[in-house]
Design an enzyme around this catalytic site. Structure first.
Site, PDB file in Angstrom:
ATOM      1  N   ASN A  11       0.869  -1.186   0.000  1.00 51.95           N
ATOM      2  CA  ASN A  11       0.000   0.000   0.000  1.00 51.95           C
ATOM      3  C   ASN A  11       0.901   1.230   0.000  1.00 51.95           C
ATOM      4  O   ASN A  11       1.491   1.561   1.017  1.00 51.95           O
ATOM      5  CB  ASN A  11      -0.884  -0.059   1.264  1.00 51.95           C
ATOM      6  CG  ASN A  11      -1.703   1.199   1.449  1.00 51.95           C
ATOM      7  OD1 ASN A  11      -1.822   2.028   0.548  1.00 51.95           O
ATOM      8  ND2 ASN A  11      -2.289   1.335   2.640  1.00 51.95           N
ATOM      9  N   LYS A  13       0.066   4.250  -0.216  1.00 47.43           N
ATOM     10  CA  LYS A  13      -0.565   5.440   0.377  1.00 47.43           C
ATOM     11  C   LYS A  13      -0.356   6.646  -0.547  1.00 47.43           C
ATOM     12  O   LYS A  13      -0.423   6.469  -1.758  1.00 47.43           O
ATOM     13  CB  LYS A  13      -0.051   5.671   1.797  1.00 47.43           C
ATOM     14  CG  LYS A  13      -0.196   4.405   2.640  1.00 47.43           C
ATOM     15  CD  LYS A  13       0.036   4.608   4.096  1.00 47.43           C
ATOM     16  CE  LYS A  13      -0.133   3.270   4.811  1.00 47.43           C
ATOM     17  NZ  LYS A  13      -0.047   3.395   6.254  1.00 47.43           N
ATOM     18  N   HIS A  97      -9.532   0.941   4.950  1.00 45.47           N
ATOM     19  CA  HIS A  97      -8.255   1.177   5.642  1.00 45.47           C
ATOM     20  C   HIS A  97      -8.507   2.133   6.810  1.00 45.47           C
ATOM     21  O   HIS A  97      -9.328   3.052   6.704  1.00 45.47           O
ATOM     22  CB  HIS A  97      -7.226   1.758   4.664  1.00 45.47           C
ATOM     23  CG  HIS A  97      -5.851   1.794   5.244  1.00 45.47           C
ATOM     24  ND1 HIS A  97      -5.453   2.770   6.125  1.00 45.47           N
ATOM     25  CD2 HIS A  97      -4.803   0.953   5.105  1.00 45.47           C
ATOM     26  CE1 HIS A  97      -4.203   2.534   6.494  1.00 45.47           C
ATOM     27  NE2 HIS A  97      -3.791   1.432   5.884  1.00 45.47           N
ATOM     28  N   GLU A  99      -6.955   4.583   7.823  1.00 42.91           N
ATOM     29  CA  GLU A  99      -6.759   6.006   7.507  1.00 42.91           C
ATOM     30  C   GLU A  99      -7.987   6.588   6.808  1.00 42.91           C
ATOM     31  O   GLU A  99      -8.205   7.795   6.832  1.00 42.91           O
ATOM     32  CB  GLU A  99      -5.483   6.185   6.666  1.00 42.91           C
ATOM     33  CG  GLU A  99      -4.242   6.020   7.538  1.00 42.91           C
ATOM     34  CD  GLU A  99      -3.000   5.546   6.818  1.00 42.91           C
ATOM     35  OE1 GLU A  99      -2.907   5.669   5.585  1.00 42.91           O
ATOM     36  OE2 GLU A  99      -2.094   5.026   7.506  1.00 42.91           O
ATOM     37  N   GLU A 167      -5.150  -5.119  10.773  1.00 43.08           N
ATOM     38  CA  GLU A 167      -4.167  -4.049  10.965  1.00 43.08           C
ATOM     39  C   GLU A 167      -4.490  -3.295  12.249  1.00 43.08           C
ATOM     40  O   GLU A 167      -5.318  -2.372  12.229  1.00 43.08           O
ATOM     41  CB  GLU A 167      -4.229  -3.061   9.790  1.00 43.08           C
ATOM     42  CG  GLU A 167      -3.789  -3.638   8.473  1.00 43.08           C
ATOM     43  CD  GLU A 167      -3.186  -2.567   7.570  1.00 43.08           C
ATOM     44  OE1 GLU A 167      -2.100  -2.814   7.039  1.00 43.08           O
ATOM     45  OE2 GLU A 167      -3.785  -1.500   7.410  1.00 43.08           O
ATOM     46  N   GLY A 173       2.553   2.285  10.813  1.00 43.39           N
ATOM     47  CA  GLY A 173       3.493   3.391  10.619  1.00 43.39           C
ATOM     48  C   GLY A 173       4.176   3.847  11.902  1.00 43.39           C
ATOM     49  O   GLY A 173       4.789   4.901  11.947  1.00 43.39           O
ATOM     50  N   SER A 213       3.544  -2.016  10.397  1.00 45.05           N
ATOM     51  CA  SER A 213       4.998  -2.008  10.581  1.00 45.05           C
ATOM     52  C   SER A 213       5.675  -3.342  10.234  1.00 45.05           C
ATOM     53  O   SER A 213       6.592  -3.781  10.933  1.00 45.05           O
ATOM     54  CB  SER A 213       5.355  -1.572  12.003  1.00 45.05           C
ATOM     55  OG  SER A 213       4.894  -0.254  12.246  1.00 45.05           O
TER      56      SER A 213
HETATM   57  P1  PGA Z   1       2.887   0.327   7.655  1.00 51.21           P
HETATM   58  O1  PGA Z   1       1.408   0.535   7.036  1.00 51.21           O
HETATM   59  O2  PGA Z   1       3.422  -0.955   7.087  1.00 51.21           O
HETATM   60  O3  PGA Z   1       3.655   1.534   7.174  1.00 51.21           O
HETATM   61  O4  PGA Z   1       2.720   0.282   9.125  1.00 51.21           O
HETATM   62  C1  PGA Z   1       0.536  -0.537   6.861  1.00 51.21           C
HETATM   63  C2  PGA Z   1      -0.772  -0.055   6.286  1.00 51.21           C
HETATM   64  O5  PGA Z   1      -1.236   1.022   6.689  1.00 51.21           O
HETATM   65  O6  PGA Z   1      -1.376  -0.720   5.442  1.00 51.21           O
END
Ligand code: PGA
Length: 251
Positions: A11, A13, A97, A99, A167, A173, A213
């Protein structure tokens, strides 16, 4: 037990900044993952970069998208539909997601999006996960609610086409990863929740991923002990060598 080929979804983003950089990054990922034939590799660039990336796409890396509206057309300013994305060879769509949920997306809207993606015969990668953990295990209720809102509107046949990405928001992140034991517990919990809604055989066919992460350094342990079928990777999917190493870890 159904044996799934591992699946790793990158992803991106809101990265990288330009379509040129996106095409270049996609090309580098294709090269870095060229020898991998044990896993399905999906990359989800920002929507605006998808046409440019589709032009340089080679077999081996499948195109994904980060969201799609549940409507096909109409008064949905700023949105794209699963149909539009499928014109550019997109096969997987991330839905719900955290976010996007943080911007107000509800469980109901996520469920409608899953339906719309399946109607286009594409694969929804549905994100579930709690904001934080508590000692009393309330976070399981959050995940169960998210799962219930999706699976109760699908037919058993549709259910088996869904990918669930667990997640935990606190791990996205942040560099804080769930432990392999946390992941394993959640894998069992998700399976048992789907079993209660549908059946054991349906639950066995739903692919489960872990995200939050995931890095080269933790991927192998999370994979072998976590019991999921792959990963949803954010930050590390922007570094071709690291993304390729994560793919090696799911062998
Ligand atoms: P990350 O993000 O691997 O940077 O923690 C995962 C995601 O949001 O899908």
């Amino acid at each position: 037990m159904t044996k799934h080929q591992p699946l790793v979804v990158g992803n991106w983003k809101l990265n990288p900044g330009t379509s040129k950089e996106a095409s270049e990054l996609f090309r580098k990922i294709s090269v870095a993952t060229k020898k991998i034939d044990h896993a399905t590799i999906v990359v989800a660039p920002p929507t605006i970069h998808i046409p440019a990336v589709a032009r340089v796409q080679k077999p081996g890396v499948v195109l994904g998208a980060q969201d799609a509206h549940f409507e096909e057309r109409g008064a949905c300013t700023g949105s794209v539909s699963a149909t539009l994305l499928s014109e550019f060879n997109v096969q997987y769509i991330i839905v719900g997601h955290s976010e996007r949920r943080a911007l107000g997306e509800t469980n109901d809207q996520v469920a409608k999006k899953v339906k719309a993606v399946l109607k286009r015969r594409l694969t929804p990668v549905v994100c579930v996960g709690e904001l934080e953990r508590d000692d009393r295990g309330q976070f399981y209720t959050v995940v169960a609610e998210q799962l219930r809102s999706i699976f109760t509107v699908l037919s058993p046949q549709e259910m088996t086409k869904v990918v669930i990405a667990y997640e935990p928001i606190w791990a996205i992140g942040t560099g804080k990863t769930a432990t392999p034991a946390d992941v394993k517990e959640m894998q069992l919990f998700i399976k048992s929740t789907i079993t209660k809604i549908a059946s054991r055989s349906t639950a066995e066919r739903v692919r489960l991923l872990y995200g939050g992460s995931v890095k080269e350094s933790n991927a192998a342990m999370l994979h072998t002990e976590g019991g999921m079928q792959g990963f949803l990777v954010g930050g590390a999917s922007l570094v071709p060598s690291e993304f390729a190493a994560i793919l090696q870890a799911v062998k």
